[in-house]
Scaffold this active site. Structure first.
Site, PDB file in Angstrom:
ATOM      1  N   PHE A  19       0.896  -1.205   0.113  1.00 52.46           N
ATOM      2  CA  PHE A  19       0.039   0.074   0.055  1.00 52.46           C
ATOM      3  C   PHE A  19       0.979   1.201   0.090  1.00 52.46           C
ATOM      4  O   PHE A  19       1.860   1.255   0.885  1.00 52.46           O
ATOM      5  CB  PHE A  19      -0.909  -0.019   1.352  1.00 52.46           C
ATOM      6  CG  PHE A  19      -1.967   0.887   0.992  1.00 52.46           C
ATOM      7  CD1 PHE A  19      -2.911   0.965   0.294  1.00 52.46           C
ATOM      8  CD2 PHE A  19      -1.859   2.229   1.794  1.00 52.46           C
ATOM      9  CE1 PHE A  19      -4.315   1.794   0.305  1.00 52.46           C
ATOM     10  CE2 PHE A  19      -2.973   3.297   1.823  1.00 52.46           C
ATOM     11  CZ  PHE A  19      -3.928   2.993   0.933  1.00 52.46           C
ATOM     12  N   TYR A  27     -10.766   0.354  10.712  1.00 49.51           N
ATOM     13  CA  TYR A  27     -12.291   0.925  10.240  1.00 49.51           C
ATOM     14  C   TYR A  27     -12.521  -0.158   8.968  1.00 49.51           C
ATOM     15  O   TYR A  27     -13.520   0.229   8.161  1.00 49.51           O
ATOM     16  CB  TYR A  27     -11.937   2.239   9.519  1.00 49.51           C
ATOM     17  CG  TYR A  27     -10.682   2.765   8.819  1.00 49.51           C
ATOM     18  CD1 TYR A  27     -10.599   2.204   7.500  1.00 49.51           C
ATOM     19  CD2 TYR A  27      -9.875   3.395   9.167  1.00 49.51           C
ATOM     20  CE1 TYR A  27      -9.146   2.536   6.814  1.00 49.51           C
ATOM     21  CE2 TYR A  27      -8.677   3.664   8.634  1.00 49.51           C
ATOM     22  CZ  TYR A  27      -8.518   3.297   7.329  1.00 49.51           C
ATOM     23  OH  TYR A  27      -7.284   3.779   6.541  1.00 49.51           O
ATOM     24  N   LYS A  28     -11.518  -1.054   8.628  1.00 48.32           N
ATOM     25  CA  LYS A  28     -12.051  -2.063   7.638  1.00 48.32           C
ATOM     26  C   LYS A  28     -12.722  -3.521   8.196  1.00 48.32           C
ATOM     27  O   LYS A  28     -13.883  -3.006   8.629  1.00 48.32           O
ATOM     28  CB  LYS A  28     -10.675  -2.420   7.042  1.00 48.32           C
ATOM     29  CG  LYS A  28      -9.801  -1.487   6.287  1.00 48.32           C
ATOM     30  CD  LYS A  28      -8.671  -1.925   5.588  1.00 48.32           C
ATOM     31  CE  LYS A  28      -7.914  -1.053   5.091  1.00 48.32           C
ATOM     32  NZ  LYS A  28      -8.371   0.050   4.120  1.00 48.32           N
ATOM     33  N   ASP A  36       2.021  -4.859   8.455  1.00 47.54           N
ATOM     34  CA  ASP A  36       0.837  -4.179   8.372  1.00 47.54           C
ATOM     35  C   ASP A  36      -0.256  -5.310   8.085  1.00 47.54           C
ATOM     36  O   ASP A  36      -0.523  -5.977   7.146  1.00 47.54           O
ATOM     37  CB  ASP A  36       1.007  -3.342   7.011  1.00 47.54           C
ATOM     38  CG  ASP A  36      -0.315  -2.406   6.914  1.00 47.54           C
ATOM     39  OD1 ASP A  36      -1.408  -2.524   7.779  1.00 47.54           O
ATOM     40  OD2 ASP A  36      -0.131  -1.359   6.232  1.00 47.54           O
ATOM     41  N   ARG A  38     -12.017  -4.713  -7.265  1.00 45.56           N
ATOM     42  CA  ARG A  38     -12.037  -5.429  -5.875  1.00 45.56           C
ATOM     43  C   ARG A  38     -13.233  -5.538  -5.196  1.00 45.56           C
ATOM     44  O   ARG A  38     -14.012  -4.518  -4.732  1.00 45.56           O
ATOM     45  CB  ARG A  38     -10.965  -4.268  -5.114  1.00 45.56           C
ATOM     46  CG  ARG A  38     -10.249  -5.144  -3.908  1.00 45.56           C
ATOM     47  CD  ARG A  38      -9.313  -4.154  -3.419  1.00 45.56           C
ATOM     48  NE  ARG A  38      -9.734  -3.045  -2.664  1.00 45.56           N
ATOM     49  CZ  ARG A  38      -9.226  -2.136  -1.629  1.00 45.56           C
ATOM     50  NH1 ARG A  38      -8.127  -2.725  -1.279  1.00 45.56           N
ATOM     51  NH2 ARG A  38      -9.626  -1.388  -1.076  1.00 45.56           N
TER      52      ARG A  38
END
Length: 421
Positions: free
Chosen positions: A134, A231-232, A206, A380
């Site tokens: 990322f 928050y995912k 991560d 995605r």
């Protein structure tokens, strides 16, 4: 094709009825007519969040005011939430704090790892990470070496430079995403951490696309540091605070450079020099965002109530189903699967590349099938097993091929790029 998969509509309906995790769907607020396949980017809202937000605003802030730092336990929130989260990470009490952002926490972890290595072997001045990581992870590593400005550098692994080939005697730390944000490919954390250690380096992980979606065992894998967001798959809310885990073996060796007052041994003594508190608390920095932090607990409590073995089993079943349905109808469509078929190498989202990926996804979203788009050309689809079901997958694939078969993506509305994709 796996013949045990529910590859008919009738079978998908039956699978939803038999799903042991189906009961969790009602614990989230999902709009009518929306098929939400983007929980790998922003999780759905827990049903309890409005009540908690109201309590914090009206009772703790509105009535308690400044007293709530003591009476409502605000000051202890980072560690208390961290101890809860530890149960999903294979960690123990006093090893995790919920705080700041993933980017800031990665900077802290990298800095601590570099300082540990500098004391042991000053010649180790390379930070290794993935070219396909990322982007913020790469940027933070680049910012770190620019800040150090002492011969440090970033080495990117990719198809032309493997991790084993990158692990020279000059490597201080390796920072990897457990699950790749674009492809969903997953590292073997234990084997990879072992290889990193064998080369004399430290391992930073991560977990942004792992925590709450796939089994994680940081202690068992021998990791050194880990960061991630809430928050995912943890459903903490937009921009909710992130987390950092530090192995007990490293916590007191050095403090991180963002030495704010919350990480001080005696913050309210208001001393004019820094002395870090012992333990994970030294990885805190400044005053915490209490309202958003309080909402993190809503999602955590749901995740902790769901057996991770069942979550993982359903995640693999749903991603298998998605892939099987697409492959059965792909025909001449320019869809390329970039998510691993091997369960041991797959996270909890499915990604396909298509030359018109952006407008195809925009057309899906207009129908209420919400996934997301990532460059270059990646469609995605996130699978959050707590609220995504078999019929959700069936309906998403049906809509995808209606759009592709009839070129319904080819309109000015869907071709126009939005700021956030």
């Amino acid at each position: 094709m796996d013949l045990t998969l529910p590859i008919t509509k009738t079978a998908c309906l039956a699978a939803d009825q038999d799903d042991p995790l189906h009961r969790f769907r009602d614990q989230f607020i999902l709009p009518e007519g929306v098929n939400y396949l983007d929980g790998n980017s922003l999780g759905a809202r827990p049903a309890t969040s409005a009540q908690v937000a109201t309590r914090v605003m009206e009772d703790e802030w509105g009535t308690g005011l400044i007293r709530s730092w003591n009476t409502a336990g605000w000051f202890e929130l980072p560690g208390r939430l961290g101890n809860k989260l530890a149960g999903l990470l294979g960690a123990g009490d006093g090893e995790v704090v919920v705080t700041d952002t993933t980017s800031l926490n990665l900077f802290k972890a990298l800095a601590a790892a570099v300082r540990i290595q500098k004391a042991a072997d000053p010649a180790r001045k390379v930070i290794v990470t993935e070219r396909d990581n990322f982007p913020t992870d790469i940027y933070m590593a680049q910012g770190m070496v620019d800040f150090l400005d002492q011969g440090y550098s970033v080495r990117l692994i990719d198809h032309s430079l493997s991790l084993p080939d990158a692990l020279g005697a000059d490597v201080a730390v390796v920072a990897l995403s457990h699950v790749n944000y674009r492809t969903g490919a997953m590292w073997d954390m234990a084997a990879t951490s072992s290889a990193i250690h064998d080369a004399g380096a430290l391992a930073v992980w991560d977990l942004a696309h792992s925590a709450g979606a796939v089994p994680v065992d940081l202690r068992g894998a021998g990791a050194d540091f880990a960061v991630g967001c809430t928050y995912k798959y943890l459903n903490g809310g937009p921009g909710s605070p992130a987390f950092i885990w530090v192995s007990a073996a490293h916590q007191d060796r050095f403090w991180q450079p963002l030495s704010g007052w919350w990480g001080h041994a005696r913050p309210f003594a208001m001393e004019d020099s820094y002395e870090p508190v012992s333990g994970i608390g030294r990885f805190l920095c400044g005053t915490q965002p209490i309202l958003s932090m309080a909402l993190v607990e809503c999602g955590l409590d749901i995740s902790l109530a769901a057996p991770m073995a069942q979550v993982r089993e359903k995640s693999l079943a749903l991603t298998d189903l998605f892939i099987a349905l697409v492959e059965a109808r792909r025909g001449d469509h320019e869809l390329e699967l970039i998510t691993p078929m091997d369960h041991a190498q797959r996270g909890s989202h499915v990604s396909y590349v298509h030359p018109q990926g952006y407008p195809v996804m925009a057309a899906l979203i207009a129908r209420g099938i919400i996934g997301d788009y990532r460059e270059p050309g990646v469609l995605r689809f996130g699978i959050t097993p707590l609220y995504v079901g078999y019929m959700d997958v069936w309906n998403a694939v049906e809509a995808l091929f209606d759009i592709l078969d009839n070129k319904l993506w080819d309109t000015p509305e869907f071709l126009a790029r939005l700021q956030v994709t």
